[in-house]
Structures are given as C-alpha cells and as structure tokens.
Design an enzyme around this catalytic site. Structure first.
Site, short mmCIF file in Angstrom:
data_model
loop_
_atom_site.label_atom_id
_atom_site.label_comp_id
_atom_site.label_asym_id
_atom_site.label_seq_id
_atom_site.Cartn_x
_atom_site.Cartn_y
_atom_site.Cartn_z
CG ASP A 1 36.40 44.73 37.10
OD1 ASP A 1 36.56 45.18 38.70
OD2 ASP A 1 36.90 44.02 37.27
CE LYS B 1 33.98 44.56 43.95
NZ LYS B 1 34.70 43.75 42.31
CD GLU C 1 32.02 43.94 39.66
OE1 GLU C 1 31.93 42.26 40.55
OE2 GLU C 1 32.60 44.30 40.54
CG ASP D 1 31.36 38.30 38.02
OD1 ASP D 1 31.76 37.38 38.48
OD2 ASP D 1 31.00 39.12 38.14
#
Length: 642
Positions: free
Chosen positions: A14, A107, A212, A236
């Site tokens: 991850d 990210k 994810e 999420d």
C-alpha cells in the site's frame, strides 16, 4: 533463502499518501511486515543530506533540521506524536517551524502535468523548489552531498517502494521481485502508469495493480467468510483522496466490482484548510493583519487546525491556540464540532453525491447494500459517519478492519494468488474489477466519442470503426482522452499518435478500425488500423507527454542502484565508526579503572587522542581505513594489557 510457500514470494504494498505498508502471505495467513524500527507502517518520506539519503522513519525524524531537502506526502500526528508534544513540546518547535513552509502531497502529483491548474495550486504550499521538467513533468529540486539534484515524482515514490521492498526482503530472507501495488480507484491511466514506472525504478515487477478500496474489500472478505452473496460498499476517505466502490462478494472467493467513483483531490487536508481559512479571517477581523503573507505563521496554524480536527472527532469543542502567532500577538479561538461541520459541509455533501453516483452506476438501490465498510483516517469524522448512517436508513457501519493495514493486507492476498499459492482460500479468489473513467477519442468538433464507458469490467477490449472526414485524407491524428465530459478538451489527454498511409478516397469512404484494450492493471493500449491496407499503429500509455520513456526508466533504475550502493556504503561506514567510537569509550573506561599499566598509559592515551582527532576531521575515506584505525588501537591496547 528459505523455501517459500507456493514458489517465489510476491508482496502486497500500500503506497500511501502519508504512510506505506507491506504484507506477505506466510504460515497460511497474511503477515503485516514490521520495519527496522518495529513499526507496521513506514512514513512515505525521503530526505537528502550532505552525507546520505534517508527513507521512512529516519527521514521523518530529521525533518526539523533539514526541511528544504525532505520530501514527503503529508505529515499527520498520531496519538503517540501528540503524547510526545505534550511531554516534550520544546523539541517540536523546530518541526512546527518546518511545517510552516507547507506540504507536498506526492500522491496528488504523480502522473500529473506541471501545467495543470491543480498542480500549480499544490506546489504553492511546498517547502522546496518544484520546477517544470521535460515534457511538462513536475520535478523536485533538492541538495544532496553539496550538489543540486532534480527528481521526478516517480523517482521519489520509487525510493519509498524500494524501502518497502527492503523491509520485505529482511523479513523473508532473500530477494523480492514481484509485488501487487495499490492505487486510488479513481486514478486515471497516466497516474497508474506513473505508479508502475516508480515500481520498475525500485526494482519491482508489478504483477498486478489493484484499487485501494478493492484491496480493502478483499481484506474484509477473507476475514469474514460467509455463505451466499453480499453487496459491500467501501467508503475510503483518506488524507488526500476519496474513493467509493461497490462490490459483490459471493462468500467463496469471488470479488466482483460493480462500480467505482471518487475524487483524487478530496481528503482530510481539504478539511484542515477550511479551518485554517476560518482562523485567518478571524485573525484579520480582530487585529487587521493578514496571516497569509507569513508562511511560518500560516504553517503553525495549519498544524494546530489539523490537531483541532482530530480532537473534534471525539469531542464537541476545542480551541486553536498559538502563542506569538504574528507580530507578538497570541491567537486563541474556540471551534465547535458544529462549526467544523458547517465549514466542510460542501465537501461532505460531495462525498455523498459520489456515493449516489456509484450506486447509480452499479444499478443498485441503497437498500441492497449489505455492508458499509469504512477505510481511511478521515472516516473517523463524526459527521461523515452520521451522514452515512442516515443515508443508509440507520444501517450500522462496519469498522472491523484496520484502516491502516487493510489495503496492504488485501494486496498481499492478491499477490499470494498470483504467485501460485495453493491454499484453498487463496486459490478460490477471483477478482473482477472495472475501469474508473470513460475512455475514448476526439472526433470532429472537439467531441469526446466514448469507446469504453466507465465501470466497464476489466480486462476488456472494444473495437469501433471510424471514417475519414475529408476527401483524399491520407492521415489522421488519434487523440486519446479519459473522462466524462462531452467536450474532449475538458477531459484528460492520455496521448496522441498519427496514422498515415490512408489510400486516397472520397470523404467517409476510408475506414479506420480503432481498438481500445485495457489490461488487468487498468493500463490502456490503443491500436488504429487502416482496414483497406491492414496498416496499424499502436499507443500504450507509457511514454506520453509528462511520462517516462523506457530509456529514462532504465537510466533511473541505474541511478536507484547507485543510491542503494551509496546507502549501503554509508551504513557500513556508520557501523564501523560506531564500533571504533565504542572501542575508544571502552579504552577510556579501562584507563579510569587503572586497567592500563602506568608504563603504557602514555602510548594508549596518545593513540586515543590521535584517533579522536582523525575522526573529528570528518575526512573518513573508507570502511577499511576506519577498521584499520580500530585494529591499531586494539593492537596497542593488547600490548599494554598483556
């Protein structure tokens, strides 16, 4: 290396915005691998100093003294950090000063172009230079060993991935090459390929990239075996990105993604910024002073606001208090949970709208959702939980999976499957994922013609025929876009290529066959063929504008290996120096205890002084030289003692 169950090991990673986590299948279960500090997650942080490169905890721990050369996604305070602040607040002053200069959310930058509006807004908050590199690619500028160096976001991410690889190899006891890496569900094709490039630079072979929330669903499904089917919704909401996914799990290992939605630019830091803006306005009203012109003051305020947000997850009110915030003025302001919710209601509502969109795309009513699973730190916000609870008519929300480890856990399950693990639970696992965004090409009038609609199951392959738009047209440009807007230029341009050699013919006669193919990783290949001649030309989203070519990746792989060797050499030097200094310390204690005969004391003391002087110069040439110095001391001391 031990014989690994199921053959060559594959790990699940991850690659998180703030922290990264790595896991592997061993002893018939998933093991979350601890790093060299004993932590189950590792800061996604890289630092460059005059003598070395640091990754993970080491990089995070030196932020205060080296802010301009420390690159990381986003600093978040854990409960442990808060305890330290309470106990040792003075030690954190330097850290707060650094944080005043802003943040880098890698990210949010990976796979983006420097010219994008969102990128330009993000880099305003960064503590170091970010420049426009070749092909509109953002590049970070740092100073390492006295020299200015430039790194792409992919290279920075690759350093974190290499650290995770190293952590896994230390646990496994051998080389790891294969990995399943997770990405936000709403990452576009360029962002996915950029992540894959980062893994390649790190020396990893990506056997699969999965979303994810899908990984989190796998973690839930593996730990909650049940008969029949369940419709599961993964909500999420992290520090920088938001995803919602709907999956059907059949209880025996089949995970079918029905739809995904989300926003790669929505998360906890946006909530923080709303509180910051509220405080800035309050300060301006009270003192007629603008905090936005003072980076240090603004940064300290950001830290305090993030802390306030976290407190409001379990308390109804708190205070934002800072001594000497600006021009000798102390700042104090109470903020209630209700006010926080009011400030961020537009963001919360946006999350619910994405949820509604996902349900519509899945052709599913909310009453058909059996389980709502919360993933990501921002789901701890009470208002988010209440809105979800109300939206699903009072349904209890599932908080049973670990939000910090679930994604790596699910990725490791998939890795075990792909590396040949034969355990029944793993063998039965089947994952059917979807593409998050529509893919198509530009046609006349700057219109987007969708070839593969969003939420199409992948892998997939779709072919469409197009005709020429002008008489005797001999070539045409294929402009490939990703997005949901009608006008092509409002979407994300993945790349373009020209196909020529079309035989002369009246408008609308010559036919081109365009094939869009998406693999298991969600990466696209487009092929265009002139039907009458069979001539073809293809495009894979690997070396488009703003992306890395194979040659660049190869060069970066070599640079990464050089960095690795330098890191190892530095570690050896550090260990040799420590051993030498420890030996000097022991000799000094022997002198204090009168263990050295008086007749030899002068020689031993002289040898110690010479060695300490040599060490103080900092001109350590090699590990061998350090070890020789220690050997000389040992020889002199042995002569003295014996």
């Amino acid at each position: 290396m031990e014989s690994w169950e199921g053959g060559e090991p594959a790990i699940g990673i991850d690659l998180g915005t703030t922290y990264s986590c790595v896991a592997v299948w061993k002893h018939d279960r998933i093991e979350i691998i601890t790093n060299d500090q004993g932590n189950r997650t590792t800061p996604s942080c890289v630092a460059f100093t005059d003598v070395e490169r640091l990754i993970g905890d080491g990089a995070k721990n030196q932020i205060a003294r080296n802010p301009a050369n420390t690159v990381f996604s986003r600093f978040q305070l854990s409960l442990y950090d808060l305890i330290l602040i309470i106990c040792f607040s003075h030690a954190f002053i330097a850290l707060l000063i650094w944080l005043s200069y802003g943040i880098l959310d890698a990210k949010r930058l990976i796979g983006r172009r420097f010219s994008e509006v969102m990128v330009k807004e993000d880099i305003k908050l960064m503590p170091f230079r970010v420049i426009e590199g070749p092909s509109d690619m953002p590049k970070v500028v740092v100073t390492h060993k006295g020299h200015e160096q430039q790194f792409s976001i992919e290279e920075i991410s690759s350093m974190v991935l290499a650290k995770m690889k190293e952590i896994a190899e230390a646990y496994i006891g051998g080389t790891v090459k294969n990995a399943v890496i997770t990405v936000p569900a709403y990452f576009n094709d360029c962002q996915r390929q950029a992540t894959k490039d980062a893994a390649t630079i790190a020396g990893l072979n990506v056997v699969r990239m999965i979303n994810e929330p899908t990984a989190a669903a796998i973690a839930y499904g593996v730990d909650n075996r049940f008969g029949g089917k369940k419709n599961v919704l993964i909500f999420d909401l992290g520090g920088g990105t938001f995803d919602v996914s709907i999956l059907t799990i059949d209880g025996v290992g089949k995970f079918e993604v029905k739809a995904v939605a989300g926003d790669t630019h929505l998360g906890g830091e946006d909530f923080d910024n709303r509180i910051v803006n509220y405080c800035v306005e309050d300060f301006k009203k009270k003192w007629n002073k603008d905090l936005t012109g003072n980076e240090r003051a603004l940064g300290r305020l950001k830290v305090a606001c993030e802390k306030a947000k976290r407190i409001l997850s379990y308390d109804t009110q708190t205070s934002v208090e800072l001594e000497v915030l600006l021009d000798g003025i102390d700042f104090s302001m109470k903020i209630t949970r209700a006010k926080f919710e009011e400030l961020n209601m537009s963001f919360f509502t946006k999350c619910i709208k994405q949820l509604e969109s996902c349900l519509a795309d899945a052709n599913m009513k909310k009453g058909s959702v059996d389980e709502v699973i919360l993933v990501g730190g921002s789901t701890r916000i009470q208002k988010i939980q209440r809105m979800l609870h109300e939206f699903f008519d009072g349904k209890e929300l599932c908080k049973s999976i670990n939000p910090d480890e679930a994604v790596a856990y699910g990725a490791a399950v998939m890795a075990a499957k792909l590396c040949g693990q034969t355990t029944k639970m793993i063998k039965e696992l089947v994952l059917l994922d979807v593409t998050p965004l529509s893919l198509g090409k530009e046609i006349i009038g700057e219109r987007m013609h969708v070839v593969i609609p969003r939420n199409t199951p992948i892998p997939t392959k779709k072919t469409m025929n197009f005709v020429t738009t002008a008489d005797n047209q001999s070539s045409t440009d294929i402009m490939v876009y990703q997005g949901e807007r009608t006008r092509s230029t409002d979407n994300f341009l993945l790349g373009s290529f020209e196909i020529s050699g079309i035989p002369p013919a009246p408008k609308g006669v010559a036919v081109l066959e365009d094939c869009f193919e998406i693999d298991d990783n969600g990466i696209l290949t487009v092929t265009s063929k002139v039907v009458s001649t069979g001539k073809t030309k293809s495009l894979t989203v690997t070396n488009l504008s703003g992306r890395l070519s194979k040659r660049q990746i190869k060069k970066m792989v070599k640079a990464a290996e050089k960095f690795k060797l330098e890191d190892q050499e530095f570690k050896r030097k550090a260990e040799a120096c420590n051993a030498l200094e420890d030996y000097i310390y022991d000799l000094k204690n022997k002198i204090k205890r009168n263990d050295i005969p008086p007749k030899d004391l002068k020689n031993v003391q002289h040898a110690i002084d010479d060695t300490e002087e040599w060490l103080s110069t900092g001109n350590v040439a090699s590990v061998d030289e350090i070890e020789r110095k220690k050997e000389i001391l040992e020889f002199i001391s042995r002569l003295a003692i014996f």
